[in-house]
Design an enzyme around this catalytic site. Sequence first.
Site, PDB file in Angstrom:
ATOM      1  CB  CYS A  74      -1.023   0.605   7.640  1.00  0.00           C
ATOM      2  SG  CYS A  74      -2.576   0.516   6.698  1.00  0.00           S
ATOM      3  CB  CYS A 105      -0.943   0.011   1.203  1.00  0.00           C
ATOM      4  SG  CYS A 105      -2.076  -1.387   1.242  1.00  0.00           S
ATOM      5  CG  HIS A 109      -5.962   1.965  -0.506  1.00  0.00           C
ATOM      6  ND1 HIS A 109      -4.790   2.472  -1.027  1.00  0.00           N
ATOM      7  CD2 HIS A 109      -5.576   1.001   0.389  1.00  0.00           C
ATOM      8  CE1 HIS A 109      -3.761   1.852  -0.469  1.00  0.00           C
ATOM      9  NE2 HIS A 109      -4.211   0.946   0.372  1.00  0.00           N
TER      10      HIS A 109
END
Length: 402
Positions: free
Chosen positions: A388, A90, A358
Amino acid sequence: MDAFIFDAIRSPRGKGRADGSLHEVTAVRLSALMLDAILDRNGLPADAVDDVIWGNVTQIGEQGGCLARTAVLASRIGDGVPGVSINRFCASGLEAVNLAAAQVQGGAGDGFIAGGVEMMSRVAMGSDGAAVAADPSVAMANYFVPQGIAADLIATEHGFSRDDADALAVESQRRAARAWEEGRFARSVVPVTDINGLPILDRDEAIRPGTDMQSLGALKPAFREMGEMMPGFDAVALMRYPHLERIRHIHHAGNSSGIVDGAAAVLIGSRAFGKAHGLTPRARIRAMARVGTDPTIMLTGPVPATQKALAAAGMSLDDIDLIEVNEAFSSVVLRFLQAFEADPETVNPNGGAIAMGHPLGATGAMILGTAIDEMERQDSSTALVTLCVASGMGAATILERV
């Protein structure tokens, strides 16, 4: 040597499914559109940069084969410019920026385009068969659980309720809708067009501005079944966290990040690069950090990554005017707020991934650009960007406005 950011752009985020507006656009084409936009907006020649560093998580099929280099070849950037694809899950988009900045700081190049892409409607998350989840010799030894279970584990471990998570989600939707209404993204969002130049999408399409506590309250926890089935992932997590009696499942589609398509690009270079091309820097990268964390709870990385970046910069959180914490799940942001006793008004003032989505490989670069735009809008001086990361990592970058 200082590394400066001269421009930061992104596509609008399209719903990450077959009826999403960007579904017919490939990752290569969307990346090339972003690269061309950087050239056009800044009047750069085709061979201006030393490299293109591009984040992409699911590197398989049409997103495989060093997508960064393919995107260069599909763009108007000269074929003498190389490209490299990276994957820090991510945080890939932010790590691309950090790697470019580090090369500028170390004198290994003068100018770079960094960013990332993820077309989640076309290349499904997890379709690359990652060993951390699929190889028992790795997964069992590290008490692997899916991210949703990890998010619920954070909530259980740190005392966050379903109402806490839902309230944060409602606020994210409200802030994102307000940001669009007030034109806060206008400078950075590059509309996506088809091959004929006709518009496909010019704004984030996953926002649900009418979201309230009642509508979220009607949603069932998304990860309860996979956690509680026999044998379930809850049992695996509790082997790592035996002091907990059980895991409370509070996350669902409404308080977790949306699955979307999107790309972002950031122009980074030295002061000499800016002078050579008549560019005015918008921000300086003051500090960068990345950390590893417990792979079971997995998503707590923003806290130690922020601590490490602050230490590197000789700062405290009180010195930071604006904070972007990726809203992978509500509990990730709630834990950050709790750990630092941070003012919620300074964190994600324009909403986040719960509202807008996202796109894994792009998000870090997207929220970095959002932070720069917001610093300029607020006339503030410093910002922190942190995410994160799957399998237990975290990344953070501190920006100083120029």
